[in-house]
Design an enzyme around this catalytic site. Structure first.
Site, mmCIF file in Angstrom:
data_model
loop_
_atom_site.group_PDB
_atom_site.id
_atom_site.type_symbol
_atom_site.label_atom_id
_atom_site.label_comp_id
_atom_site.label_asym_id
_atom_site.label_seq_id
_atom_site.Cartn_x
_atom_site.Cartn_y
_atom_site.Cartn_z
ATOM 1 N N LYS A 282 -5.808 -6.602 -6.899
ATOM 2 C CA LYS A 282 -4.915 -7.524 -8.235
ATOM 3 C C LYS A 282 -6.086 -8.439 -8.843
ATOM 4 O O LYS A 282 -7.093 -9.032 -9.231
ATOM 5 C CB LYS A 282 -3.671 -7.180 -8.306
ATOM 6 C CG LYS A 282 -3.213 -6.028 -7.735
ATOM 7 C CD LYS A 282 -3.673 -4.597 -7.934
ATOM 8 C CE LYS A 282 -3.218 -3.043 -7.322
ATOM 9 N NZ LYS A 282 -2.117 -3.177 -6.420
ATOM 10 N N ARG B 250 -18.053 -3.130 11.301
ATOM 11 C CA ARG B 250 -17.096 -3.642 11.155
ATOM 12 C C ARG B 250 -15.710 -4.748 12.420
ATOM 13 O O ARG B 250 -15.205 -5.086 11.265
ATOM 14 C CB ARG B 250 -16.561 -2.494 12.273
ATOM 15 C CG ARG B 250 -14.475 -1.714 12.380
ATOM 16 C CD ARG B 250 -13.901 -0.753 13.161
ATOM 17 N NE ARG B 250 -15.253 0.046 13.955
ATOM 18 C CZ ARG B 250 -15.530 -0.493 15.299
ATOM 19 N NH1 ARG B 250 -14.713 -1.533 15.869
ATOM 20 N NH2 ARG B 250 -16.717 0.465 16.002
ATOM 21 N N TYR C 139 7.206 -2.477 -4.239
ATOM 22 C CA TYR C 139 5.940 -1.357 -4.033
ATOM 23 C C TYR C 139 6.459 -0.518 -3.259
ATOM 24 O O TYR C 139 6.111 0.003 -2.389
ATOM 25 C CB TYR C 139 4.612 -2.433 -3.388
ATOM 26 C CG TYR C 139 3.079 -1.494 -3.813
ATOM 27 C CD1 TYR C 139 2.922 -1.678 -5.556
ATOM 28 C CD2 TYR C 139 2.720 -1.011 -2.966
ATOM 29 C CE1 TYR C 139 2.123 -0.926 -5.487
ATOM 30 C CE2 TYR C 139 1.683 -0.137 -3.105
ATOM 31 C CZ TYR C 139 1.403 0.122 -4.559
ATOM 32 O OH TYR C 139 0.593 0.640 -4.985
ATOM 33 N N ASP D 114 4.117 -10.792 0.551
ATOM 34 C CA ASP D 114 3.720 -9.955 0.013
ATOM 35 C C ASP D 114 2.945 -10.861 -1.309
ATOM 36 O O ASP D 114 4.295 -11.389 -2.477
ATOM 37 C CB ASP D 114 3.754 -8.600 -0.957
ATOM 38 C CG ASP D 114 2.943 -8.259 -1.165
ATOM 39 O OD1 ASP D 114 1.274 -8.118 -1.837
ATOM 40 O OD2 ASP D 114 2.604 -7.092 -1.064
HETATM 41 C C1 LIG Z 1 -0.734 -2.742 -5.206
HETATM 42 C C2 LIG Z 1 0.074 -3.371 -4.205
HETATM 43 C C3 LIG Z 1 -0.515 -3.159 -2.933
HETATM 44 C C4 LIG Z 1 -1.496 -1.629 -2.735
HETATM 45 O O1 LIG Z 1 -2.733 -2.761 -2.263
HETATM 46 P P1 LIG Z 1 -4.055 -1.602 -2.629
HETATM 47 O O2 LIG Z 1 -4.892 -2.846 -3.147
HETATM 48 O O3 LIG Z 1 -3.409 -0.327 -3.518
HETATM 49 O O4 LIG Z 1 -3.496 -0.740 -1.340
HETATM 50 C C5 LIG Z 1 0.465 -4.125 -2.126
HETATM 51 N N1 LIG Z 1 1.879 -4.838 -2.389
HETATM 52 C C6 LIG Z 1 1.571 -5.325 -3.989
HETATM 53 C C7 LIG Z 1 2.613 -5.969 -4.601
HETATM 54 C C8 LIG Z 1 0.461 -4.296 -5.039
HETATM 55 O O5 LIG Z 1 1.098 -4.724 -6.445
#
Ligand SMILES: *Cc1c(COP(=O)(O)O)cnc(C)c1O
Length: 380
Positions: free
Chosen positions: A195, A46, A98, A170
């Protein structure tokens, strides 16, 4: 080291044990000690794991940061950032956010008396109006989802510095191939590595990168204390994904441009939202802060018909109807019935999420197949 080299070599060196070029998947929870406390830098997975460490160094390297952190999901990474705060603190966040981030802020952290302001961020004055002595963090997402609005990171950073507030960005949609928020003045950059960084729709993971040592130490403490870490197998997969990030992104951008132009010329299309189009309201800022414009785009069809939009996404064959984005394969979504279905129609339409809006994550397939697929789905 240039970006296209960092994706492959950044923070990486052959494994010390046998010289393996790829870091081994250290599928272990614990590490042998010779005497109590006598270990080789690893005690419990962890806290640290060699495969995850290699990935965290890669995250830091590609974002031009000093420190990287990996989490079990993008939302786990955001969760760790908000845990820097305490009850009474306030956060200013973009309103075109998001959905999962919005849910985490409002349904989890508001219970702990952290206050969130949601505002449009194209105009920094609107952000400044929300700032008070309790403001501790500004949360930016750019390009936004699903409207592809662009927020000027440098301008928001100047504002954050003026008021001694942290700025987190983000960077999931853009990736560091297109935009590096730390270089533009952000304190924290966050990714859903699920992504584009992973890039193959086979892993759920989150990432943070920062420059400041104190901030990094606080985040490492939270990562270990709260424990939302990712496993070694997933760390390996995302490391492998990052090695081709630059070539994938190059093709995502090329295909994104071709699809945007194709849709612009199609008689059934009303609006195309892609920051690379000169007609996009934030095109100028996008051109300044991004290297290119990415493979995410949204469009609406004339007549704004909910059922017609459903038919279009159902008829697609090469594009898969699915949530998520950023993989090599093209995906299509209908926000009004999928990601934004829980938001009342009048609310969602205020931000542009109308009935006919379709969002595309343009993949890296042959562009002729993608155009033909959209053509048959639209004209079907
Ligand atoms: C998918 C996404 C998230 C969340 O991420 P997860 O890996 O699904 O927890 C946050 N911000 C954006 C812009 C996203 O596309």
């Amino acid at each position: 080291m240039k970006f296209n080299t960092k994706t492959i070599h950044g923070g990486q060196s052959p494994d010390k044990a046998y010289g393996s070029v790829m870091p081994p998947i250290y599928q272990t929870s614990t590490y042998a000690q010779t005497t109590p406390g006598g270990h080789k830098g690893y005690e419990y997975s962890r806290t640290h794991n060699p495969t995850r460490d290699a990935l965290e160094k890669s995250f830091a390297s590609i974002e031009n940061g000093h420190y990287g952190l990996a989490f079990g999901s993008g939302l786990a990474a955001i969760d760790a950032v908000i845990k820097l705060l305490k009850p009474g603190d306030e956060v200013i966040s973009t309103n075109d956010l998001y959905g999962g981030t919005y849910r985490l802020f409002t349904k989890i952290f508001e219970k702990f008396q952290i206050k969130f302001h949601f505002t449009g961020m194209q105009d920094t004055q609107q952000i400044e109006r929300c700032i008070n002595l309790k403001t501790k963090l500004i949360w930016v997402e750019t390009p936004t989802n699903p409207m592809l609005n662009i927020i000027d990171i440098k301008a928001v950073s100047a504002l954050a510095k003026k008021h001694s507030v942290l700025l987190a960005v983000d960077n999931t949609f853009a990736t560091p191939y297109l935009q590096r928020p730390l270089d533009l003045g952000a304190d924290i950059v966050m990714h859903s590595a699920t992504k584009y960084l992973g890039g193959h729709s086979d892993v759920v993971m989150g990432a943070l990168a920062v420059n400041d040592k104190t901030l990094a130490d606080q985040l490492y403490f939270i990562q270990n204390a709260s424990g939302a870490v990712c496993g070694p197998q997933d760390s390996f997969l995302v490391l492998r994904g990052i090695k081709t990030l630059h070539v994938r992104m190059q093709r995502h951008c090329e295909n994104g441009r071709a699809i945007a132009n194709f849709l612009m010329a199609h008689p059934m299309i009303e609006n195309v939202y892609w920051p690379g189009l000169p007609s996009h309201p934030n095109h100028q800022i996008a051109a300044e802060q991004m290297e290119d414009f990415g493979g995410m785009l949204s469009f609406t069809t004339k007549g704004n018909n909910y059922h017609k939009a459903l038919k279009v996404v159902e008829r697609l064959k090469v594009f898969t109807l699915a949530e998520s984005l950023g993989g090599v394969e093209s995906l299509a979504g209908h926000p009004a019935s999928m990601t934004h279905a829980s938001i009342p129609k009048a609310e969602r339409e205020k931000t542009g999420v109308v009935d006919s809006l379709i969002r595309l994550s343009v993949g890296i397939e042959d562009i002729e197949d993608l155009k033909a697929d959209l053509m048959q789905a639209l004209e079907g």
